[in-house]
Design an enzyme around this catalytic site. Structure first.
Site, PDB file in Angstrom:
ATOM      1  N   CYS A 188      25.217  62.188 -13.940  1.00  0.00           N
ATOM      2  CA  CYS A 188      25.664  60.875 -13.472  1.00  0.00           C
ATOM      3  C   CYS A 188      24.470  60.056 -12.977  1.00  0.00           C
ATOM      4  CB  CYS A 188      26.675  61.079 -12.347  1.00  0.00           C
ATOM      5  SG  CYS A 188      27.017  59.625 -11.371  1.00  0.00           S
ATOM      6  N   CYS A 234      24.629  58.934  -9.362  1.00  0.00           N
ATOM      7  CA  CYS A 234      24.342  60.003  -8.399  1.00  0.00           C
ATOM      8  C   CYS A 234      22.836  60.188  -8.239  1.00  0.00           C
ATOM      9  CB  CYS A 234      24.987  61.313  -8.841  1.00  0.00           C
ATOM     10  SG  CYS A 234      26.791  61.290  -8.849  1.00  0.00           S
TER      11      CYS A 234
END
Length: 134
Positions: free
Chosen positions: A48, A51
Site C-alpha cells: 500500500c 501506508c
C-alpha cells in the site's frame, strides 16, 4: 518520549486490545491503533503506497510527543485479503474501515478519533489526536 509498538493481525487484535484494557498503566496512557497493509514478501515493503508514505510520519510524530504512547500496528493482510468486503475490520462496528492506513485513537473500548488513508500522513492532523480525551 516513548513509543511502544505492538503488532497484531485480524486473529490477534482482540487479545492486544484486552491487554491494553487490563494493563493499569495503559489506561492512563495514550493508545492508538494503526491499521496497515502487510508487507509484500518479495519487496519487504507494504503493498500500500499510502501506508509507505504515512508510517514514518506517524512514528515520528508519536515519538516526539512528551508522554508515553502505545501503538498497536494492526496488519490487515495482503491485498486480496484486505479487498474482501467481509474483512473483519471492514464489518466490525467499532472500526468500519474503508482504507489503510487508518490511525485510530483508542480510549477504553472505543474510537475517540481517527484519520483515514488520505489524512494519516499529515502531522498537523495527527497532533490533535494526541490531545487529552474528554
Amino acid at each position: 518520549m516513548t513509543l511502544k509498538k505492538v503488532d497484531a493481525n485480524p486473529s490477534t487484535l482482540e487479545s492486544s486490545l484486552q491487554e491494553l484494557k487490563s494493563d493499569e498503566t495503559s489506561r492512563s496512557k495514550i493508545n492508538f491503533i494503526l491499521f496497515l497493509a502487510d508487507n509484500d514478501p518479495t519487496t519487504g515493503q507494504s503493498w500500500c503506497p499510502d501506508c509507505v508514505r504515512a508510517e514514518p510520519v506517524i512514528y515520528k510524530t508519536l515519538e516526539e510527543f512528551p508522554e508515553e504512547v502505545k501503538l498497536i500496528r494492526a496488519y490487515a493482510g495482503d491485498r486480496p485479503t484486505w479487498r474482501t468486503p467481509a474483512h473483519p475490520w471492514r464489518v466490525d462496528s467499532r472500526f468500519k474501515l474503508t482504507g489503510v492506513p487508518t490511525l485510530v485513537r483508542w480510549d477504553g473500548d472505543s474510537v475517540k478519533g481517527r484519520l483515514e488513508d488520505h489524512q494519516a500522513h499529515l502531522p498537523h492532523l495527527i497532533l490533535p489526536l494526541l490531545a487529552p480525551s474528554t
